[in-house]
Design a protein around this motif. Structure first.
Motif, PDB file in Angstrom:
ATOM      1  N   PRO A   1       1.992   3.865  -9.661  1.00 55.81           N
ATOM      2  CA  PRO A   1       3.086   4.355  -8.809  1.00 55.81           C
ATOM      3  C   PRO A   1       3.655   5.660  -9.350  1.00 55.81           C
ATOM      4  O   PRO A   1       3.875   5.807 -10.560  1.00 55.81           O
ATOM      5  CB  PRO A   1       4.119   3.226  -8.890  1.00 55.81           C
ATOM      6  CG  PRO A   1       3.332   2.007  -9.237  1.00 55.81           C
ATOM      7  CD  PRO A   1       2.216   2.481 -10.116  1.00 55.81           C
ATOM      8  N   SER A   2       3.912   6.615  -8.458  1.00 55.46           N
ATOM      9  CA  SER A   2       4.332   7.945  -8.894  1.00 55.46           C
ATOM     10  C   SER A   2       5.716   8.343  -8.416  1.00 55.46           C
ATOM     11  O   SER A   2       6.190   9.433  -8.746  1.00 55.46           O
ATOM     12  CB  SER A   2       3.317   8.994  -8.421  1.00 55.46           C
ATOM     13  OG  SER A   2       3.233   8.995  -7.004  1.00 55.46           O
ATOM     14  N   ASN A   3       6.367   7.476  -7.637  1.00 59.09           N
ATOM     15  CA  ASN A   3       7.715   7.794  -7.190  1.00 59.09           C
ATOM     16  C   ASN A   3       8.462   6.492  -6.914  1.00 59.09           C
ATOM     17  O   ASN A   3       7.908   5.387  -7.018  1.00 59.09           O
ATOM     18  CB  ASN A   3       7.696   8.703  -5.962  1.00 59.09           C
ATOM     19  CG  ASN A   3       6.918   8.099  -4.798  1.00 59.09           C
ATOM     20  OD1 ASN A   3       7.100   6.940  -4.436  1.00 59.09           O
ATOM     21  ND2 ASN A   3       6.033   8.898  -4.199  1.00 59.09           N
TER      22      ASN A   3
ATOM     23  N   MET B   1       7.151   2.532  -6.462  1.00 58.42           N
ATOM     24  CA  MET B   1       7.506   1.581  -7.517  1.00 58.42           C
ATOM     25  C   MET B   1       8.377   0.441  -6.999  1.00 58.42           C
ATOM     26  O   MET B   1       8.440  -0.626  -7.618  1.00 58.42           O
ATOM     27  CB  MET B   1       8.242   2.328  -8.632  1.00 58.42           C
ATOM     28  CG  MET B   1       8.384   1.532  -9.927  1.00 58.42           C
ATOM     29  SD  MET B   1       6.766   1.208 -10.675  1.00 58.42           S
ATOM     30  CE  MET B   1       7.239   0.022 -11.936  1.00 58.42           C
ATOM     31  N   MET B   2       9.033   0.640  -5.870  1.00 59.13           N
ATOM     32  CA  MET B   2       9.992  -0.347  -5.378  1.00 59.13           C
ATOM     33  C   MET B   2       9.402  -1.749  -5.202  1.00 59.13           C
ATOM     34  O   MET B   2      10.011  -2.741  -5.629  1.00 59.13           O
ATOM     35  CB  MET B   2      10.613   0.134  -4.068  1.00 59.13           C
ATOM     36  CG  MET B   2      11.687  -0.796  -3.527  1.00 59.13           C
ATOM     37  SD  MET B   2      13.078  -1.018  -4.674  1.00 59.13           S
ATOM     38  CE  MET B   2      13.812   0.631  -4.587  1.00 59.13           C
ATOM     39  N   PRO B   3       8.210  -1.916  -4.571  1.00 59.35           N
ATOM     40  CA  PRO B   3       7.674  -3.279  -4.435  1.00 59.35           C
ATOM     41  C   PRO B   3       7.411  -3.954  -5.784  1.00 59.35           C
ATOM     42  O   PRO B   3       7.571  -5.177  -5.904  1.00 59.35           O
ATOM     43  CB  PRO B   3       6.360  -3.055  -3.663  1.00 59.35           C
ATOM     44  CG  PRO B   3       6.554  -1.766  -2.949  1.00 59.35           C
ATOM     45  CD  PRO B   3       7.373  -0.920  -3.869  1.00 59.35           C
ATOM     46  N   VAL B   4       7.025  -3.165  -6.790  1.00 56.35           N
ATOM     47  CA  VAL B   4       6.801  -3.724  -8.131  1.00 56.35           C
ATOM     48  C   VAL B   4       8.111  -4.231  -8.710  1.00 56.35           C
ATOM     49  O   VAL B   4       8.195  -5.350  -9.241  1.00 56.35           O
ATOM     50  CB  VAL B   4       6.165  -2.663  -9.057  1.00 56.35           C
ATOM     51  CG1 VAL B   4       6.056  -3.190 -10.485  1.00 56.35           C
ATOM     52  CG2 VAL B   4       4.796  -2.250  -8.528  1.00 56.35           C
ATOM     53  N   MET B   5       9.172  -3.429  -8.619  1.00 58.26           N
ATOM     54  CA  MET B   5      10.463  -3.825  -9.165  1.00 58.26           C
ATOM     55  C   MET B   5      11.046  -5.009  -8.397  1.00 58.26           C
ATOM     56  O   MET B   5      11.702  -5.884  -8.990  1.00 58.26           O
ATOM     57  CB  MET B   5      11.425  -2.644  -9.153  1.00 58.26           C
ATOM     58  CG  MET B   5      10.968  -1.452  -9.991  1.00 58.26           C
ATOM     59  SD  MET B   5      10.524  -1.890 -11.698  1.00 58.26           S
ATOM     60  CE  MET B   5      12.134  -2.368 -12.347  1.00 58.26           C
ATOM     61  N   GLN B   6      10.822  -5.060  -7.096  1.00 61.78           N
ATOM     62  CA  GLN B   6      11.293  -6.207  -6.317  1.00 61.78           C
ATOM     63  C   GLN B   6      10.563  -7.489  -6.726  1.00 61.78           C
ATOM     64  O   GLN B   6      11.171  -8.569  -6.788  1.00 61.78           O
ATOM     65  CB  GLN B   6      11.102  -5.934  -4.823  1.00 61.78           C
ATOM     66  CG  GLN B   6      12.041  -4.873  -4.274  1.00 61.78           C
ATOM     67  CD  GLN B   6      11.731  -4.476  -2.845  1.00 61.78           C
ATOM     68  OE1 GLN B   6      10.588  -4.630  -2.377  1.00 61.78           O
ATOM     69  NE2 GLN B   6      12.727  -3.968  -2.130  1.00 61.78           N
ATOM     70  N   PHE B   7       9.286  -7.375  -7.024  1.00 55.69           N
ATOM     71  CA  PHE B   7       8.524  -8.525  -7.502  1.00 55.69           C
ATOM     72  C   PHE B   7       9.080  -8.990  -8.845  1.00 55.69           C
ATOM     73  O   PHE B   7       9.281 -10.192  -9.068  1.00 55.69           O
ATOM     74  CB  PHE B   7       7.046  -8.135  -7.630  1.00 55.69           C
ATOM     75  CG  PHE B   7       6.125  -9.279  -7.948  1.00 55.69           C
ATOM     76  CD1 PHE B   7       5.613 -10.093  -6.945  1.00 55.69           C
ATOM     77  CD2 PHE B   7       5.755  -9.552  -9.259  1.00 55.69           C
ATOM     78  CE1 PHE B   7       4.752 -11.139  -7.233  1.00 55.69           C
ATOM     79  CE2 PHE B   7       4.892 -10.603  -9.557  1.00 55.69           C
ATOM     80  CZ  PHE B   7       4.390 -11.393  -8.547  1.00 55.69           C
ATOM     81  N   PHE B   8       9.335  -8.041  -9.756  1.00 53.82           N
ATOM     82  CA  PHE B   8       9.952  -8.398 -11.031  1.00 53.82           C
ATOM     83  C   PHE B   8      11.289  -9.107 -10.813  1.00 53.82           C
ATOM     84  O   PHE B   8      11.595 -10.105 -11.475  1.00 53.82           O
ATOM     85  CB  PHE B   8      10.187  -7.153 -11.884  1.00 53.82           C
ATOM     86  CG  PHE B   8       8.974  -6.639 -12.596  1.00 53.82           C
ATOM     87  CD1 PHE B   8       8.109  -7.495 -13.246  1.00 53.82           C
ATOM     88  CD2 PHE B   8       8.702  -5.269 -12.641  1.00 53.82           C
ATOM     89  CE1 PHE B   8       6.990  -7.025 -13.915  1.00 53.82           C
ATOM     90  CE2 PHE B   8       7.589  -4.786 -13.302  1.00 53.82           C
ATOM     91  CZ  PHE B   8       6.728  -5.664 -13.941  1.00 53.82           C
TER      92      PHE B   8
ATOM     93  N   ARG C   1       0.836  -1.204   0.000  1.00 50.94           N
ATOM     94  CA  ARG C   1       0.000   0.000   0.000  1.00 50.94           C
ATOM     95  C   ARG C   1       0.870   1.254   0.000  1.00 50.94           C
ATOM     96  O   ARG C   1       1.878   1.325   0.712  1.00 50.94           O
ATOM     97  CB  ARG C   1      -0.937   0.004   1.211  1.00 50.94           C
ATOM     98  CG  ARG C   1      -1.945  -1.164   1.204  1.00 50.94           C
ATOM     99  CD  ARG C   1      -3.046  -0.943   2.214  1.00 50.94           C
ATOM    100  NE  ARG C   1      -3.955  -2.070   2.295  1.00 50.94           N
ATOM    101  CZ  ARG C   1      -5.038  -2.232   1.534  1.00 50.94           C
ATOM    102  NH1 ARG C   1      -5.311  -1.334   0.601  1.00 50.94           N
ATOM    103  NH2 ARG C   1      -5.830  -3.274   1.674  1.00 50.94           N
ATOM    104  N   TYR C   2       0.476   2.222  -0.824  1.00 49.71           N
ATOM    105  CA  TYR C   2       1.171   3.507  -0.827  1.00 49.71           C
ATOM    106  C   TYR C   2       0.977   4.201   0.524  1.00 49.71           C
ATOM    107  O   TYR C   2       0.018   3.927   1.253  1.00 49.71           O
ATOM    108  CB  TYR C   2       0.604   4.429  -1.909  1.00 49.71           C
ATOM    109  CG  TYR C   2       0.572   3.867  -3.307  1.00 49.71           C
ATOM    110  CD1 TYR C   2       1.595   3.070  -3.804  1.00 49.71           C
ATOM    111  CD2 TYR C   2      -0.500   4.172  -4.160  1.00 49.71           C
ATOM    112  CE1 TYR C   2       1.552   2.585  -5.102  1.00 49.71           C
ATOM    113  CE2 TYR C   2      -0.549   3.685  -5.458  1.00 49.71           C
ATOM    114  CZ  TYR C   2       0.480   2.882  -5.926  1.00 49.71           C
ATOM    115  OH  TYR C   2       0.425   2.405  -7.205  1.00 49.71           O
TER     116      TYR C   2
END
Length: 255
Positions: A224-226, A230-237, A215-216
């Motif tokens: 995501p705006s910063n 975005m970090m949890p998305v990139m960590q999932f990737f 959650r933001y």
């Protein structure tokens, strides 16, 4: 191993698709290790959402941006994934959860018919990221692929690499009977989200075995705006993307 770089001509002719392979110095690049399917929200299009995929610049990943099959009525512009256009009685705005039978049927054919059969990808090499209604249909697609795998080859009984749903839980209109799907899920939402409520998260966890929620710090279920958002998305990737960097040529994967 993937055998073919997907091209727009490989997909059903009635669909609007953009394909962005990873950059390669070779004039005849080999297929990337991963496919990321992007599914836009209500009122957007493949052209509008594909810029997000290019900005991600994920290694060894071809980004396929799908356009929803149905234009919005009343000259509203853009497209939607629902069986019909419905309005939320509370807000008067378009209701995301409008049933996804038609869209999931189309997307199952895209995944199994084009990416798996034509291009040689395995389900565990395919990720989905959807925003809003696109997130809902992405979750419905993951479940449908799990149900249809009973009739597929043993290699394709595995789950997808993962689904990221931004601002949307598993739909109320979706099926919820049967065993839990093993596709890893990341649901991203704003603080105190009305759509991604505690009850909606519980519903999603009732369908999928592995569900993370991020959650933001702010309210609102937008993209995501910063960096922090975005970090949890990139960590999932980073956990779910496959890579052959450092693997000797000619190596064979076992299992």
């Amino acid at each position: 191993m993937p055998t073919k770089v997907p091209a727009p001509s490989d997909f059903p002719s009635n669909l609007t698709v953009t394909v962005n392979p990873p950059s390669s110095p070779s004039p005849s690049p080999s297929p990337s290790q991963n496919i990321l399917i992007l599914l836009h929200g209500i009122g957007d299009s493949a052209a509008g959402f594909s810029a997000f995929g290019r900005a991600l610049n994920l290694p060894e990943t071809t980004v396929v941006t799908m356009q929803a099959p149905t234009p919005l009525p009343f000259d509203l512009g853009g497209y939607h994934w629902g069986n019909d256009v419905e309005f939320d009685a509370r807000t008067g705005s378009l209701d995301m959860d409008a049933g996804f039978t038609r869209s999931t049927t189309i997307l199952v054919e895209v995944v199994r018919g084009t990416l798996v059969q034509k291009c040689g990808y395995r389900l565990r090499e395919i990720l989905i990221l959807g925003f809003g209604q696109g997130g809902m249909v992405g979750l419905a697609l993951a479940r449908e692929l799990g149900l249809s795998s009973a009739a597929a080859s043993s290699e394709d009984k595995e789950p997808l690499a993962g689904v990221i749903s931004i601002g949307a839980p598993y739909p109320l209109s979706g099926q919820r009977t049967g065993p839990k799907n093993r596709t890893p899920i990341l649901v991203v939402s704003g603080k105190d989200s009305v759509v991604v409520s505690d009850g909606a998260v519980k519903r999603t966890k009732g369908v999928f075995e592995f569900v993370e929620v991020s959650r933001y710090a702010r309210k609102g279920d937008g993209m995501p705006s910063n960096r922090d958002e975005m970090m949890p998305v990139m960590q999932f990737f980073a956990r779910r993307l496959r890579s052959r960097q450092g693997v000797p040529e000619g190596s064979v994967e076992i299992g």
